[in-house]
Design an enzyme around this catalytic site. Structure first.
Site, PDB file in Angstrom:
ATOM      1  N   PRO A  17      -6.817  78.484 -38.000  1.00 31.63           N
ATOM      2  CA  PRO A  17      -7.999  79.325 -38.208  1.00 31.63           C
ATOM      3  C   PRO A  17      -9.122  78.830 -37.305  1.00 31.63           C
ATOM      4  O   PRO A  17      -9.372  77.626 -37.240  1.00 31.63           O
ATOM      5  CB  PRO A  17      -8.361  79.088 -39.687  1.00 31.63           C
ATOM      6  CG  PRO A  17      -7.658  77.841 -40.093  1.00 31.63           C
ATOM      7  CD  PRO A  17      -6.499  77.646 -39.166  1.00 31.63           C
ATOM      8  N   CYS A 101     -13.945  71.998 -42.932  1.00 34.94           N
ATOM      9  CA  CYS A 101     -15.101  72.304 -42.081  1.00 34.94           C
ATOM     10  C   CYS A 101     -16.107  71.157 -42.137  1.00 34.94           C
ATOM     11  O   CYS A 101     -16.559  70.765 -43.205  1.00 34.94           O
ATOM     12  CB  CYS A 101     -15.753  73.620 -42.503  1.00 34.94           C
ATOM     13  SG  CYS A 101     -17.093  74.024 -41.362  1.00 34.94           S
ATOM     14  N   GLY A 202      -3.597  69.002 -35.016  1.00 39.81           N
ATOM     15  CA  GLY A 202      -4.477  68.122 -34.249  1.00 39.81           C
ATOM     16  C   GLY A 202      -3.835  67.673 -32.965  1.00 39.81           C
ATOM     17  O   GLY A 202      -2.841  66.952 -32.968  1.00 39.81           O
ATOM     18  N   ASP A 203      -4.382  68.174 -31.836  1.00 37.48           N
ATOM     19  CA  ASP A 203      -3.974  67.716 -30.504  1.00 37.48           C
ATOM     20  C   ASP A 203      -2.608  68.211 -30.042  1.00 37.48           C
ATOM     21  O   ASP A 203      -1.981  67.549 -29.205  1.00 37.48           O
ATOM     22  CB  ASP A 203      -3.974  66.182 -30.409  1.00 37.48           C
ATOM     23  CG  ASP A 203      -5.353  65.585 -30.536  1.00 37.48           C
ATOM     24  OD1 ASP A 203      -6.327  66.354 -30.517  1.00 37.48           O
ATOM     25  OD2 ASP A 203      -5.456  64.353 -30.662  1.00 37.48           O
ATOM     26  N   ARG A 226      -7.192  74.624 -30.485  1.00 39.92           N
ATOM     27  CA  ARG A 226      -7.906  74.752 -29.207  1.00 39.92           C
ATOM     28  C   ARG A 226      -7.001  75.112 -28.033  1.00 39.92           C
ATOM     29  O   ARG A 226      -7.436  75.789 -27.101  1.00 39.92           O
ATOM     30  CB  ARG A 226      -8.682  73.455 -28.928  1.00 39.92           C
ATOM     31  CG  ARG A 226      -9.902  73.311 -29.840  1.00 39.92           C
ATOM     32  CD  ARG A 226     -10.424  71.910 -29.857  1.00 39.92           C
ATOM     33  NE  ARG A 226      -9.402  70.981 -30.354  1.00 39.92           N
ATOM     34  CZ  ARG A 226      -9.529  69.668 -30.349  1.00 39.92           C
ATOM     35  NH1 ARG A 226     -10.629  69.126 -29.865  1.00 39.92           N
ATOM     36  NH2 ARG A 226      -8.569  68.916 -30.838  1.00 39.92           N
TER      37      ARG A 226
HETATM   38  C1  LIG Z   1     -13.960  77.049 -32.234  1.00 43.56           C
HETATM   39  C2  LIG Z   1     -13.284  76.464 -33.457  1.00 43.56           C
HETATM   40  C3  LIG Z   1     -13.457  77.066 -34.688  1.00 43.56           C
HETATM   41  C4  LIG Z   1     -12.825  76.536 -35.814  1.00 43.56           C
HETATM   42  N1  LIG Z   1     -12.962  77.196 -37.016  1.00 43.56           N
HETATM   43  C5  LIG Z   1     -12.226  76.785 -38.090  1.00 43.56           C
HETATM   44  C6  LIG Z   1     -12.200  77.546 -39.281  1.00 43.56           C
HETATM   45  O1  LIG Z   1     -12.819  78.609 -39.408  1.00 43.56           O
HETATM   46  N2  LIG Z   1     -11.441  77.073 -40.312  1.00 43.56           N
HETATM   47  C7  LIG Z   1     -10.727  75.915 -40.226  1.00 43.56           C
HETATM   48  O2  LIG Z   1     -10.040  75.541 -41.171  1.00 43.56           O
HETATM   49  N3  LIG Z   1     -10.728  75.182 -39.089  1.00 43.56           N
HETATM   50  C8  LIG Z   1     -11.442  75.594 -38.025  1.00 43.56           C
HETATM   51  N4  LIG Z   1     -11.374  74.901 -36.854  1.00 43.56           N
HETATM   52  C9  LIG Z   1     -10.490  73.716 -36.757  1.00 43.56           C
HETATM   53  C10 LIG Z   1      -9.111  74.105 -36.247  1.00 43.56           C
HETATM   54  O3  LIG Z   1      -8.462  74.951 -37.168  1.00 43.56           O
HETATM   55  C11 LIG Z   1      -8.229  72.849 -36.015  1.00 43.56           C
HETATM   56  O4  LIG Z   1      -8.116  72.159 -37.233  1.00 43.56           O
HETATM   57  C12 LIG Z   1      -8.800  71.907 -34.972  1.00 43.56           C
HETATM   58  O5  LIG Z   1      -9.248  72.606 -33.828  1.00 43.56           O
HETATM   59  C13 LIG Z   1      -7.763  70.846 -34.552  1.00 43.56           C
HETATM   60  O6  LIG Z   1      -6.612  71.441 -33.990  1.00 43.56           O
HETATM   61  P1  LIG Z   1      -6.368  71.476 -32.382  1.00 43.56           P
HETATM   62  O7  LIG Z   1      -6.364  70.047 -31.907  1.00 43.56           O
HETATM   63  O8  LIG Z   1      -5.049  72.160 -32.212  1.00 43.56           O
HETATM   64  O9  LIG Z   1      -7.520  72.244 -31.812  1.00 43.56           O
HETATM   65  C14 LIG Z   1     -12.027  75.371 -35.719  1.00 43.56           C
HETATM   66  C15 LIG Z   1     -11.886  74.767 -34.472  1.00 43.56           C
HETATM   67  C16 LIG Z   1     -12.483  75.287 -33.342  1.00 43.56           C
HETATM   68  C17 LIG Z   1     -12.288  74.611 -32.019  1.00 43.56           C
END
Ligand SMILES: Cc1cc2nc3c(=O)[nH]c(=O)nc-3n(C[C@H](O)[C@H](O)[C@H](O)COP(=O)(O)O)c2cc1C
Length: 340
Positions: A17, A101, A202-203, A226
């Site tokens: 999300p 969050c 994560g990552d 991301r």
């Molecule tokens: C722009 C952005 C918005 C996000 N909004 C939410 C959200 O609405 N709800 C949520 O649970 N996590 C949110 N996250 C966190 C992501 O779901 C995820 O946990 C975090 O980016 C780590 O994963 P990644 O390393 O694959 O990016 C957000 C992250 C980003 C970068």
């Protein structure tokens, strides 16, 4: 294959999300590219109860995106229960509760990641929601609040007792926000702590990262955030790699521009031209990341207000690239991924 309540995931790869990103148009694109499950951004439980039009728009779903989860956040059981009942009427496949969050505006209200500070309270709150709806309820948690409050395994056990169908864990504390390296050991600990499905997050930036996370942590699925910004093809590359061990090429500038245009058209259909054009600016910058010579186009698009102009500009730009328009674009993150 992982199942969440009655939902059978086709692949162990889901989209995270993301506020301002995972709206209905982008979720449709991610599903089409192979994400096995998609989620809305976090939606305020209070906002849902007040029934603000802008908030309710965030809850709209489409048959073509199933399975889809709608995510809510809040800290008061009564409000969460009422919001969950509203959400159920919008017909998602699951209801997800945000406990990750990190934003002060939210954590100062004892919502989002603040719930990680009190595992029992988190369990009670979620238990009431689980009792109130027929939908499967899942929760997205973090490692904990900070290094002195690494509560994910306890929270996960409380959530399991409360009856949730699955847990997604982002391996960072609230204090870390999005910095540092996600801790995959805590993801493995959470997986071991419970018998319900666990989704690791994560990552994960490359297919190899996804394979490593699955192997190192034993999770049932990985969640990508991301790395999917401007790159919905990541889901296809990951699932293809997991199925075959083969790496598909990165998208070309032409594919990126064409996807950006299609995404723009879908956004216009969903939210109207002025808002769609405004909100697509960041997506277009993400799509064009790593495309040689795209800086000027990104700047131009920031000023435009008409979808047709934006589309034309993007397509003319790639046409002007000559042979480079059809050569895969390697970005540093996609090349390096998470160092093993
Ligand atoms: C722009 C952005 C918005 C996000 N909004 C939410 C959200 O609405 N709800 C949520 O649970 N996590 C949110 N996250 C966190 C992501 O779901 C995820 O946990 C975090 O980016 C780590 O994963 P990644 O390393 O694959 O990016 C957000 C992250 C980003 C970068």
């Amino acid at each position: 294959m992982a199942t969440i309540g009655p939902i059978k995931l086709k692949h162990p790869v889901v989209m995270a999300p993301m506020a301002g990103v995972t709206d209905l148009p982008y979720r449709l694109i991610a599903r089409e590219q192979g994400a096995a499950l998609v989620y809305s951004e976090l939606v305020s439980a209070k906002g849902i109860c007040y029934g603000s039009r802008k908030t309710l728009k965030l809850l709209e779903t489409d048959e073509a995106e199933r399975p889809v989860g709608l995510q809510i956040f809040g800290g008061e059981a009564g409000v969460m229960v009422e919001a969950a009942r509203h959400v159920e009427r919008f017909g998602p496949d699951l209801l997800d509760i945000n406990m990750g969050c990190p934003v002060p505006k939210i954590t100062n209200n004892d919502e989002g990641a603040a719930l990680m500070l009190d595992p029992e309270r988190a369990g009670r709150l979620v238990g009431q929601v689980v009792q109130a709806v027929r939908l499967p309820v899942t929760v997205k948690i973090r490692k904990g609040w900070d290094e002195n409050h690494v509560t994910a395994p306890q929270v996960a056990r409380e959530l399991e007792k409360a009856g949730v169908a699955a847990i997604a864990i982002h391996g960072r504390t609230r204090e870390q926000f999005y910095t540092g390296r996600a801790d995959w050991d805590i993801i493995r600990e959470v997986k071991r702590a419970v018998d319900i499905p666990v989704i690791g997050n994560g990552d994960v930036a490359t297919p190899q990262d996804a394979a490593r996370m699955l192997e190192q942590t034993g999770v049932d699925a990985v969640m990508i955030g991301r790395a999917a910004l401007g790159d919905p093809w990541i889901f296809r590359r990951v699932t293809h790699y997991l199925d075959t061990g083969e790496l598909l090429p990165m998208p070309t500038p032409r594919e990126k521009a064409e996807m950006a245009v299609r995404h723009l058209r879908m956004a216009v259909g969903f939210k109207g031209e002025p808002r769609a054009v405004r909100e697509m600016r960041k997506h277009i910058a993400w799509y064009l990341k790593g495309v040689p010579g795209s800086a000027r186009i990104k700047r131009l698009v920031q000023e435009m207000t008409e979808a047709d102009r934006v589309a034309e500009t993007l397509l003319e730009f790639v046409d002007g690239l000559g042979a480079a328009a059809d050569e895969p674009v390697e970005t540093p993150r996609a090349r390096a991924g998470r160092a093993a």
